[in-house]
Design an enzyme around this catalytic site. Structure first.
Site, PDB file in Angstrom:
ATOM      1  CD  GLN A  11      -0.967  -0.913   3.624  1.00  0.00           C
ATOM      2  OE1 GLN A  11      -2.185  -0.986   3.544  1.00  0.00           O
ATOM      3  NE2 GLN A  11      -0.298  -1.431   4.656  1.00  0.00           N
TER       4      GLN A  11
ATOM      5  CG  ASP B 150      -3.205 -12.416   5.253  1.00  0.00           C
ATOM      6  OD1 ASP B 150      -3.875 -11.407   5.543  1.00  0.00           O
ATOM      7  OD2 ASP B 150      -3.710 -13.454   4.788  1.00  0.00           O
ATOM      8  N   GLY B 151      -2.946 -11.303   8.516  1.00  0.00           N
ATOM      9  CA  GLY B 151      -3.673 -11.691   9.728  1.00  0.00           C
ATOM     10  C   GLY B 151      -4.496 -12.945   9.522  1.00  0.00           C
TER      11      GLY B 151
ATOM     12  CG  HIS C  77      -6.503   3.546  18.690  1.00  0.00           C
ATOM     13  ND1 HIS C  77      -6.137   4.723  18.071  1.00  0.00           N
ATOM     14  CD2 HIS C  77      -6.317   2.576  17.762  1.00  0.00           C
ATOM     15  CE1 HIS C  77      -5.723   4.467  16.828  1.00  0.00           C
ATOM     16  NE2 HIS C  77      -5.823   3.170  16.619  1.00  0.00           N
TER      17      HIS C  77
ATOM     18  CG  ASP D 207       0.033  -4.031  10.356  1.00  0.00           C
ATOM     19  OD1 ASP D 207      -0.899  -3.372  10.854  1.00  0.00           O
ATOM     20  OD2 ASP D 207       0.395  -3.900   9.151  1.00  0.00           O
TER      21      ASP D 207
ATOM     22  CG  ASP E 158      -7.227  -1.056  14.506  1.00  0.00           C
ATOM     23  OD1 ASP E 158      -8.132  -0.546  13.831  1.00  0.00           O
ATOM     24  OD2 ASP E 158      -6.305  -0.403  15.033  1.00  0.00           O
TER      25      ASP E 158
ATOM     26  N   PRO F  86      -5.825  -5.002   0.879  1.00  0.00           N
ATOM     27  CG  PRO F  86      -4.112  -4.338   2.326  1.00  0.00           C
ATOM     28  CD  PRO F  86      -5.135  -3.797   1.354  1.00  0.00           C
TER      29      PRO F  86
ATOM     30  CD  GLU G  10      -3.105   3.458  13.220  1.00  0.00           C
ATOM     31  OE1 GLU G  10      -3.159   2.253  13.553  1.00  0.00           O
ATOM     32  OE2 GLU G  10      -4.081   4.080  12.781  1.00  0.00           O
TER      33      GLU G  10
HETATM   34  N1  SAM Z   1      -8.408   2.639  12.201  1.00  0.00           N
HETATM   35  C1  SAM Z   1      -8.096   2.132  10.966  1.00  0.00           C
HETATM   36  C2  SAM Z   1      -9.086   2.382   9.869  1.00  0.00           C
HETATM   37  O1  SAM Z   1      -9.502   3.513   9.725  1.00  0.00           O
HETATM   38  O2  SAM Z   1      -9.411   1.482   9.105  1.00  0.00           O
HETATM   39  C3  SAM Z   1      -7.331   0.859  10.931  1.00  0.00           C
HETATM   40  C4  SAM Z   1      -5.980   1.222  11.425  1.00  0.00           C
HETATM   41  S1  SAM Z   1      -4.560   0.298  11.162  1.00  0.00           S
HETATM   42  C5  SAM Z   1      -3.394   1.490  10.512  1.00  0.00           C
HETATM   43  C6  SAM Z   1      -4.849  -0.713   9.772  1.00  0.00           C
HETATM   44  C7  SAM Z   1      -3.708  -1.731   9.587  1.00  0.00           C
HETATM   45  O3  SAM Z   1      -4.241  -2.904   8.984  1.00  0.00           O
HETATM   46  C8  SAM Z   1      -2.553  -1.274   8.716  1.00  0.00           C
HETATM   47  O4  SAM Z   1      -1.400  -1.154   9.496  1.00  0.00           O
HETATM   48  C9  SAM Z   1      -2.420  -2.372   7.660  1.00  0.00           C
HETATM   49  O5  SAM Z   1      -1.093  -2.677   7.308  1.00  0.00           O
HETATM   50  C10 SAM Z   1      -3.134  -3.519   8.358  1.00  0.00           C
HETATM   51  N2  SAM Z   1      -3.642  -4.580   7.478  1.00  0.00           N
HETATM   52  C11 SAM Z   1      -4.312  -4.450   6.305  1.00  0.00           C
HETATM   53  N3  SAM Z   1      -4.578  -5.666   5.793  1.00  0.00           N
HETATM   54  C12 SAM Z   1      -4.073  -6.571   6.664  1.00  0.00           C
HETATM   55  C13 SAM Z   1      -4.009  -7.997   6.684  1.00  0.00           C
HETATM   56  N4  SAM Z   1      -4.503  -8.725   5.673  1.00  0.00           N
HETATM   57  N5  SAM Z   1      -3.406  -8.600   7.743  1.00  0.00           N
HETATM   58  C14 SAM Z   1      -2.868  -7.864   8.756  1.00  0.00           C
HETATM   59  N6  SAM Z   1      -2.889  -6.514   8.779  1.00  0.00           N
HETATM   60  C15 SAM Z   1      -3.478  -5.880   7.748  1.00  0.00           C
END
Ligand code: SAM
Length: 333
Positions: free
Chosen positions: A57, A164-165, A88, A132, A182, A191, A112
């Site tokens: 991204q 990947d989560g 949060h 993450d 989150d 993703p 974050e």
């Molecule tokens: N509060 C937020 C919102 O507005 O959607 C979410 C915050 S947080 C920054 C979102 C995180 O999700 C990012 O750090 C991103 O890298 C992570 N992320 C996205 N897809 C993911 C996946 N498949 N597995 C794990 N983390 C993921």
């Protein structure tokens, strides 16, 4: 009938046209944050702090005039310095305080570090695993968003993993008392779409200890933008017998933001007395909170009628074969 004479530059009394001044320019770049279909909130940006393209991204941190630093991923606002604590704290504390004694907590996403920060305030927590997708988000947050993570990445209880989560919950053998999800909204081509489906929530269920709870961010709720949040709620309900939706107003987003809390047992969060929440905070949370307390809890779990009606309506759930995928109307990026 009279004939109207078109004026020409030679008409007496008419002045020659002069070159128009340059178009009025704003002093700032204006950043548009999607709020609902056909609604965007504009934020004045003072300057860019960092912008990098990772494998997954585009990561950008900007300094806004009104709400401090802001993290954007693929142009979508994630959180603002001035009100991220509202988001949060609302995401994390209801689940951790409604659990009897959370020791092992899993955070999916949350780059974050602020979700982790809130988890680690709980004295009972012995281990917080954060997974993450993107190490570059964490690196950017570590360097440029110090008030968001507040050192949480380096806490001895933290186990930070990248990947990947969904793959993590499908392959891990570990179990947790609370799982906090989150991740970014399920944008088409993004993703995180496979982290909002019924099949994914079933795998999360397998990772919970008996009595375990899950809490997730589940998108904005606005008058014209309820369907994604309602679909996420229905999808969570398909995996757990009990689920509760709740929402908080986020000043910088200018909308309410919703969350979903679910578990195997009844989660009657709305019925918990504010004094009981305050007592649990006093006994279990190590440092003062900025937003969440017993009264805030009561408000979080009492949604307006149009939101409750939308959530109770029957409708499709998000499945791997046909996952919820959001698109901004009017956006060509
Ligand atoms: N509060 C937020 C919102 O507005 O959607 C979410 C915050 S947080 C920054 C979102 C995180 O999700 C990012 O750090 C991103 O890298 C992570 N992320 C996205 N897809 C993911 C996946 N498949 N597995 C794990 N983390 C993921």
């Amino acid at each position: 009938m009279t004939t109207r004479r078109h004026s020409t530059p030679r008409d007496p009394g008419r002045r020659e046209p002069v070159a128009a001044p340059p178009p009025r320019a704003f002093r700032h770049r204006w950043m548009l944050d999607w709020a609902a279909p056909w609604e965007y909130t504009a934020h004045a940006v003072r300057g860019e702090v960092v912008r990098v393209q990772s494998e997954f991204q585009e990561i950008e941190i900007v300094e806004t005039e009104a709400y401090g630093r802001c993290l954007l991923l693929d142009g979508e606002v994630q959180s603002f310095e001035a009100d991220e604590h509202i988001y949060h704290e609302s995401l994390v504390h209801p689940a951790l305080l409604l659990h009897a004694a959370p020791r092992d907590v899993l955070v999916l996403g949350g780059g974050e570090g602020a979700t982790l920060r809130e988890v680690l305030r709980h004295r009972s927590v012995r281990r917080a695993v954060m997974v993450d997708l993107d190490p570059h988000v964490v690196a950017a947050a570590r360097e440029h968003l110090p008030t968001f993570h507040a050192g949480s990445f380096d806490d001895p209880r933290t186990k930070l993993r990248f990947g990947d989560g969904r793959a993590f919950v499908e392959t891990s053998r570990e179990r947790f008392d609370v799982v906090i999800i989150d991740v970014t909204n399920p944008m088409a081509g993004g993703p995180s779409c496979r982290l909002f489906t019924a099949e994914f929530y079933e795998r999360v269920r397998d990772r919970l200890n008996p009595g375990g709870l899950v809490a997730l961010q589940s998108d904005a709720v606005t008058l014209h933008g309820l369907e994604s949040a309602a679909m996420i709620y229905r999808t969570v309900r398909s995996a757990w017998p009990h689920a509760a939706s709740y929402a908080v107003f986020l000043p910088a987003y200018t909308t309410d933001w919703s969350f979903t809390l679910a578990g195997p047992g009844s989660v009657d969060a709305a019925a918990v007395d504010p004094t009981e929440i305050d007592a649990r905070i006093a006994a279990r949370v190590s440092t003062p909170l900025g937003f969440y307390d017993g009264i805030a809890h009561r408000r979080l779990f009492h949604l307006p009628r149009y939101v409750r009606d939308a959530f109770q309506k029957r409708g499709p759930v998000s499945r791997d074969a046909r996952p919820l995928q959001e698109q901004y109307p009017g956006y060509t990026g």
